[in-house]
Scaffold this motif. Structure first.
Motif, PDB file in Angstrom:
ATOM      1  N   ARG A 117      48.853  44.403  37.525  1.00  0.00           N
ATOM      2  CA  ARG A 117      49.097  44.530  36.095  1.00  0.00           C
ATOM      3  C   ARG A 117      48.290  43.574  35.229  1.00  0.00           C
ATOM      4  O   ARG A 117      47.878  43.928  34.146  1.00  0.00           O
ATOM      5  CB  ARG A 117      50.588  44.311  35.813  1.00  0.00           C
ATOM      6  CG  ARG A 117      51.512  45.297  36.520  1.00  0.00           C
ATOM      7  CD  ARG A 117      52.967  44.960  36.229  1.00  0.00           C
ATOM      8  NE  ARG A 117      53.215  44.928  34.796  1.00  0.00           N
ATOM      9  CZ  ARG A 117      54.174  44.193  34.211  1.00  0.00           C
ATOM     10  NH1 ARG A 117      54.934  43.416  34.945  1.00  0.00           N
ATOM     11  NH2 ARG A 117      54.347  44.235  32.907  1.00  0.00           N
ATOM     12  N   THR A 118      48.114  42.342  35.678  1.00  0.00           N
ATOM     13  CA  THR A 118      47.579  41.332  34.770  1.00  0.00           C
ATOM     14  C   THR A 118      46.264  40.728  35.239  1.00  0.00           C
ATOM     15  O   THR A 118      45.840  40.899  36.381  1.00  0.00           O
ATOM     16  CB  THR A 118      48.588  40.174  34.587  1.00  0.00           C
ATOM     17  OG1 THR A 118      48.672  39.434  35.813  1.00  0.00           O
ATOM     18  CG2 THR A 118      49.972  40.699  34.211  1.00  0.00           C
ATOM     19  N   VAL A 119      45.643  39.992  34.323  1.00  0.00           N
ATOM     20  CA  VAL A 119      44.409  39.283  34.629  1.00  0.00           C
ATOM     21  C   VAL A 119      44.647  38.267  35.749  1.00  0.00           C
ATOM     22  O   VAL A 119      43.812  38.093  36.644  1.00  0.00           O
ATOM     23  CB  VAL A 119      43.876  38.575  33.369  1.00  0.00           C
ATOM     24  CG1 VAL A 119      42.736  37.626  33.710  1.00  0.00           C
ATOM     25  CG2 VAL A 119      43.423  39.613  32.340  1.00  0.00           C
ATOM     26  N   MET A 120      45.799  37.604  35.737  1.00  0.00           N
ATOM     27  CA  MET A 120      46.104  36.633  36.786  1.00  0.00           C
ATOM     28  C   MET A 120      46.272  37.315  38.137  1.00  0.00           C
ATOM     29  O   MET A 120      45.824  36.797  39.167  1.00  0.00           O
ATOM     30  CB  MET A 120      47.370  35.844  36.449  1.00  0.00           C
ATOM     31  CG  MET A 120      47.686  34.751  37.474  1.00  0.00           C
ATOM     32  SD  MET A 120      49.154  33.789  37.077  1.00  0.00           S
ATOM     33  CE  MET A 120      48.596  32.966  35.590  1.00  0.00           C
ATOM     34  N   ASP A 121      46.914  38.484  38.153  1.00  0.00           N
ATOM     35  CA  ASP A 121      47.031  39.243  39.395  1.00  0.00           C
ATOM     36  C   ASP A 121      45.654  39.484  40.000  1.00  0.00           C
ATOM     37  O   ASP A 121      45.439  39.346  41.202  1.00  0.00           O
ATOM     38  CB  ASP A 121      47.717  40.597  39.152  1.00  0.00           C
ATOM     39  CG  ASP A 121      49.185  40.456  38.777  1.00  0.00           C
ATOM     40  OD1 ASP A 121      49.799  39.458  39.170  1.00  0.00           O
ATOM     41  OD2 ASP A 121      49.693  41.354  38.080  1.00  0.00           O
ATOM     42  N   LEU A 122      44.702  39.849  39.147  1.00  0.00           N
ATOM     43  CA  LEU A 122      43.342  40.120  39.611  1.00  0.00           C
ATOM     44  C   LEU A 122      42.684  38.853  40.150  1.00  0.00           C
ATOM     45  O   LEU A 122      42.022  38.887  41.197  1.00  0.00           O
ATOM     46  CB  LEU A 122      42.500  40.704  38.473  1.00  0.00           C
ATOM     47  CG  LEU A 122      41.036  41.001  38.806  1.00  0.00           C
ATOM     48  CD1 LEU A 122      40.929  42.065  39.897  1.00  0.00           C
ATOM     49  CD2 LEU A 122      40.279  41.446  37.560  1.00  0.00           C
ATOM     50  N   SER A 123      42.870  37.737  39.461  1.00  0.00           N
ATOM     51  CA  SER A 123      42.269  36.478  39.913  1.00  0.00           C
ATOM     52  C   SER A 123      42.743  36.109  41.309  1.00  0.00           C
ATOM     53  O   SER A 123      41.956  35.699  42.171  1.00  0.00           O
ATOM     54  CB  SER A 123      42.617  35.351  38.928  1.00  0.00           C
ATOM     55  OG  SER A 123      42.094  35.608  37.648  1.00  0.00           O
ATOM     56  N   LEU A 249      47.540  42.206  30.222  1.00  0.00           N
ATOM     57  CA  LEU A 249      47.534  43.376  31.087  1.00  0.00           C
ATOM     58  C   LEU A 249      46.111  43.872  31.281  1.00  0.00           C
ATOM     59  O   LEU A 249      45.324  43.915  30.343  1.00  0.00           O
ATOM     60  CB  LEU A 249      48.395  44.488  30.494  1.00  0.00           C
ATOM     61  CG  LEU A 249      49.898  44.207  30.384  1.00  0.00           C
ATOM     62  CD1 LEU A 249      50.607  45.403  29.728  1.00  0.00           C
ATOM     63  CD2 LEU A 249      50.508  43.917  31.726  1.00  0.00           C
ATOM     64  N   LEU A 250      45.788  44.246  32.505  1.00  0.00           N
ATOM     65  CA  LEU A 250      44.444  44.749  32.793  1.00  0.00           C
ATOM     66  C   LEU A 250      44.147  45.982  31.968  1.00  0.00           C
ATOM     67  O   LEU A 250      43.020  46.222  31.551  1.00  0.00           O
ATOM     68  CB  LEU A 250      44.315  45.075  34.276  1.00  0.00           C
ATOM     69  CG  LEU A 250      44.309  43.869  35.222  1.00  0.00           C
ATOM     70  CD1 LEU A 250      44.376  44.328  36.657  1.00  0.00           C
ATOM     71  CD2 LEU A 250      43.080  43.009  34.990  1.00  0.00           C
ATOM     72  N   SER A 251      45.166  46.799  31.713  1.00  0.00           N
ATOM     73  CA  SER A 251      44.978  48.029  30.939  1.00  0.00           C
ATOM     74  C   SER A 251      44.670  47.749  29.486  1.00  0.00           C
ATOM     75  O   SER A 251      44.158  48.601  28.775  1.00  0.00           O
ATOM     76  CB  SER A 251      46.239  48.886  31.033  1.00  0.00           C
ATOM     77  OG  SER A 251      47.362  48.181  30.534  1.00  0.00           O
ATOM     78  N   GLU A 252      44.955  46.495  29.041  1.00  0.00           N
ATOM     79  CA  GLU A 252      44.742  46.144  27.633  1.00  0.00           C
ATOM     80  C   GLU A 252      43.512  45.284  27.423  1.00  0.00           C
ATOM     81  O   GLU A 252      43.131  45.019  26.291  1.00  0.00           O
ATOM     82  CB  GLU A 252      45.967  45.384  27.101  1.00  0.00           C
ATOM     83  CG  GLU A 252      47.253  46.219  27.123  1.00  0.00           C
ATOM     84  CD  GLU A 252      48.439  45.382  26.683  1.00  0.00           C
ATOM     85  OE1 GLU A 252      48.267  44.172  26.467  1.00  0.00           O
ATOM     86  OE2 GLU A 252      49.539  45.952  26.558  1.00  0.00           O
TER      87      GLU A 252
END
Length: 257
Positions: A117-123, A249-252
């Motif tokens: 969901r989020t930028v941190m999740d991706l990191s 959110l990655l979608s945002e």
């Protein structure tokens, strides 16, 4: 037979003759590298900032370094392990991720990671993705030339969850300062797990630190907590992403590449 001076439990879990791979991931983060080379322009007066922007060097002219915080402490810690177990082979695997490889892998990781969901999740997911591949370089001793290496390990062990269980997050210390023990208990019963009255590097994750100290990892037991995405420089990889929060959110997000 290999002997471990203080890590007496290790032979009962891993054959003393079996090497252990320590995977250490470092990213080429354009934003971090530019700040290291030029300083933080965001804190300068407007006129001085404009002048710096005019004079700034092109990113391609800046030397890329993978000497990120986790690489520095990782190299220090493997030496402590080697002192404790001099007969065991410790493979410190330096996994260096160029920005171009990060860009190629990102859509793959976004597709499979959960939660996604989020930028941190991706990191976090990006660091784990490259660690799981186990492809990097090792050195026979400090200062030796790097040699290509691929880990044969089938299982990746990491420390995720210890912050939640053992009071590692800064918010627990903030809660204590605001309203004392009860504020922390309301989030996580932690009287035996942390003591925010002690300085950072001692008061959080106390059970884990005591366990590390007991088996001889004295230096490791006193290190301050550092989040994976900051230690590896996988956080906010895109140039200009410095003001983007981890819970975006990655979608945002706005594609900044």
């Amino acid at each position: 037979m290999t002997t471990c001076r203080s890590l007496t439990t290790y032979p009962s879990h891993v054959d003393p003759e079996e090497p252990i791979d320590l995977l250490n991931v470092a990213f080429e983060n354009p934003r971090k590298i530019r700040v290291q080379a030029e300083g933080n322009l965001g804190g300068l007066p407007k006129r001085e900032k404009k002048q710096k922007m005019r004079d700034r060097v092109h990113y391609s002219e800046i030397d890329v370094t993978y000497h990120v915080p986790d690489r520095v402490t990782g190299l220090q810690e493997v030496e402590e392990l080697r002192r404790l177990c001099p007969g065991r082979i410790w493979n410190f695997v330096e996994i260096n991720v160029p920005f171009e490889e990060y860009q190629i892998a990102r859509p793959i990781v976004e597709e499979v990671m959960f939660p996604g969901r989020t930028v941190m999740d991706l990191s976090l997911a990006m660091a784990l993705y490259f660690a799981a591949q186990g492809v990097g370089d090792i050195r026979s001793h400090p200062g030796a030339p790097a040699e290509p290496y691929t880990s044969s390990a089938r299982v990746l062990l990491n420390g995720l969850g210890s912050d939640e269980l053992l009071g590692g997050y800064g918010r627990f210390r903030t809660a204590y300062k605001a309203a004392g023990w009860q504020a922390i208990i309301d989030e996580l019963p932690v009287h035996l797990k942390m003591d925010p009255r002690l300085e950072a590097g001692l008061g959080e994750k106390m059970l884990l630190r005591l366990a590390a100290h007991k088996v001889g990892l004295v230096e490791a037991s006193r290190r301050k907590k550092r989040a994976m995405q900051f230690g590896s420089h996988s956080a906010r990889m895109a140039p200009g992403a410095g003001d983007k929060k981890g819970d975006l959110l990655l979608s945002e997000r706005i594609d900044l590449e």
